[in-house]
Design an enzyme around this catalytic site. Structure first.
Site, PDB file in Angstrom:
ATOM      1  N   ASP A   1      38.307  50.891  51.635  1.00 27.51           N
ATOM      2  CA  ASP A   1      39.071  51.699  50.657  1.00 27.51           C
ATOM      3  C   ASP A   1      38.498  53.046  50.188  1.00 27.51           C
ATOM      4  OD1 ASP A   1      37.169  50.232  49.235  1.00 27.51           O
ATOM      5  OD2 ASP A   1      38.576  49.192  47.941  1.00 27.51           O
TER       6      ASP A   1
ATOM      7  N   GLU B   1      27.836  49.650  43.481  1.00 29.97           N
ATOM      8  CA  GLU B   1      28.298  49.371  42.108  1.00 29.97           C
ATOM      9  C   GLU B   1      27.509  50.163  41.079  1.00 29.97           C
ATOM     10  OE1 GLU B   1      30.957  47.795  41.425  1.00 29.97           O
ATOM     11  OE2 GLU B   1      31.341  46.454  43.101  1.00 29.97           O
TER      12      GLU B   1
ATOM     13  N   GLU C   1      44.161  49.287  40.512  1.00 28.96           N
ATOM     14  CA  GLU C   1      44.665  50.135  41.609  1.00 28.96           C
ATOM     15  C   GLU C   1      46.150  50.468  41.517  1.00 28.96           C
ATOM     16  OE1 GLU C   1      42.703  47.448  42.064  1.00 28.96           O
ATOM     17  OE2 GLU C   1      40.831  48.498  42.538  1.00 28.96           O
TER      18      GLU C   1
ATOM     19  N   ARG D   1      29.657  52.824  38.851  1.00 31.23           N
ATOM     20  CA  ARG D   1      29.847  52.485  37.427  1.00 31.23           C
ATOM     21  C   ARG D   1      28.833  53.197  36.544  1.00 31.23           C
ATOM     22  NH1 ARG D   1      32.321  46.364  37.263  1.00 31.23           N
ATOM     23  NH2 ARG D   1      32.624  46.156  39.497  1.00 31.23           N
TER      24      ARG D   1
END
Ligand code: DMJ
Length: 451
Positions: free
Chosen positions: A212, A79, A346, A83
């Site tokens: 993913d 993360e 998404e 980000r």
């Protein structure tokens, strides 16, 4: 919408990680290890791209004066990378302002101790102060997660480019080496790998959560290298072939979906997270063998259509966290716990790629349906909020304005209605948090300013 989301964050939660729009306060959470301002760093490039000049300057001034990297606490390597490092790198490339580069490099250094494992596969959690790292408590047998250690490549290559320090590239190239060496069941990549032995820990395979963005970063590594990184392209092609062979299914009603795989047994469920794959497969179609290009574009369109159905079949016209294809159900959530929508990007991400790559106007229409639904069901007095059940038109709000709503959902919606040369797909590769990084045409620095 961006201005409304930002203004409310600024008013009620400035400097905290995310806005709680119902209680009108800030949320800190425990993913960022004491770092603050997640919404600011995630939103910087969206504000800039949308030409919200005053708001961008407020965000920049916070980064200059208040963004403290000397923190302690449990941070998610993944993360923080996607980000914070991603957001800072992009803003540097867009503006050429050194402060963003310096913060990205400083933060990147703090992530390195997570790679000190017998295999060099990083652990998922790191204390940014002490450098201690460990695996998530919920990850079986101390394993690392495919989508986490597989989603560092793009940012780390840029950290090397900007610092001149090869260590960042070495770390991610080593991950690739470990993955290449290890045997893949039926050519598939399971989601859990031991950073100690380098063996798979559990045979769960998913193009949604836990897997993913590993696949996404393979094809994007090839694109970002200006199509020179042929290893990444081969890994992507082999993985997609195995996914198509074992996981891609068609429902009785004719909807194409990607199931999950548990040691050979299929779970006929598709997560909202897996809906990014329509865009990815379309983006990757270009490099496929001539006779497969159209096939992949068709597959991408079918998956995007299915994800649109998951929205269209709900009462709010927003899609659930996961939808199923079993016991007569098609593209709807069957479990109460899977009915929520947390402002995820998404589906609109795939609309944006499909629009850019096909110019079929239906993708803009579908995007506009999302805009209307967000306005109707997620806008509250002080920001945008997720909802707990997409199948009721009197929604119960979850009181969270996720930072990825500003970084991704609103950016992709905006780009869907822009001309193709705004952040052209020829020149920019979006990291998994929608932070665009320049393609290495000649060298990255040539792209230090968009103007
Ligand atoms: C984002 O942080 C990224 O897109 C990530 O790859 C997956 N999850 C969220 C949004 O849903």
């Amino acid at each position: 919408m961006m201005k409304f989301a930002w203004d409310n964050y600024k008013r009620y939660a400035f400097g905290k990680n995310e806005l709680r729009p119902l209680t009108k306060n800030g949320h800190i959470g425990n993913m960022f290890g004491g770092l603050r301002g997640a919404t600011i760093v995630d939103a910087l490039d969206t504000l800039y791209i949308m030409e919200l000049g005053e708001e961008f300057r407020e965000a920049k001034s916070w980064v200059e004066k208040s963004f403290d990297l000397n923190v302690n606490g449990e941070a998610s390597l993944f993360e923080v990378n996607i980000r914070y490092v991603g957001g800072l790198l992009t803003t540097y490339y867009l503006t050429g302002e050194e402060v963003f580069k310096n913060k990205a490099l400083e933060l990147g250094e703090k992530l390195l101790p997570a790679f000190n494992t017998p295999t060099g596969i990083p652990r998922g959690v790191i204390n940014l102060g002490s450098g201690m790292s460990w695996s998530w408590g919920w990850a079986s047998a101390g394993s690392s997660i495919l989508a986490e250690f597989g989603t560092l490549h793009l940012e780390f290559l840029h950290l090397t480019e900007l610092s001149g320090n090869p260590v960042f590239t070495e770390k991610v190239m080593n991950i690739r080496k470990v993955l290449n060496r290890i045997e893949k069941p039926q050519g598939l990549y399971p989601n859990f790998l031991s950073p100690v032995t380098g063996n798979w820990v559990q045979h769960h395979v998913s193009v949604g959560g836990l897997g993913d963005s590993f696949y996404e970063y393979l094809i994007k590594s090839w694109l970002m290298s200006d199509k020179r990184d042929t290893d990444a392209k081969k890994m992507y092609n082999d993985a997609l072939e195995a996914i198509e062979k074992h996981l891609v299914k068609k429902s009785a009603g004719g909807l194409t979906y990607i199931a999950e795989w548990r040691g050979g047994i299929l779970d006929h469920k598709m997560g909202h997270l897996a809906c990014f794959s329509g865009g990815m497969i379309a983006l990757g179609a270009e490099q496929a063998a001539e006779e497969k290009k159209q096939h992949y574009l068709d597959l991408a369109a079918e998956i995007t259509h299915t994800c649109h159905e998951s929205y269209a079949r709900s009462d709010t016209k927003l899609g659930p966290e996961a939808f199923r294809f079993d016991s007569g159900t098609e593209a709807m959530a069957t479990r109460l716990s899977e009915r929520y929508y947390i402002l995820r990007p998404e589906v609109v991400e795939s609309y944006m790629y499909m629009w850019r790559l096909t110019h079929d106007p239906k993708y803009r229409q579908w995007g506009w349906e999302v805009v209307k639904a967000l306005e109707k069901y997620c806008r509250v007095e002080a920001g945008f909020s997720g909802i707990r059940d997409v199948y009721t038109t009197t929604p119960n709000h979850d009181n969270m304005q996720q930072s990825f709503f500003l970084a991704e959902t609103l950016k992709y919606l905006y780009l869907l209605f822009c001309d193709d040369d705004v952040l052209s797909l020829e020149d920019w590769v979006f990291n998994t948090e929608a932070h665009p990084l320049p393609v290495n045409h000649t060298n990255f620095k040539a792209k230090a300013s968009m103007q």
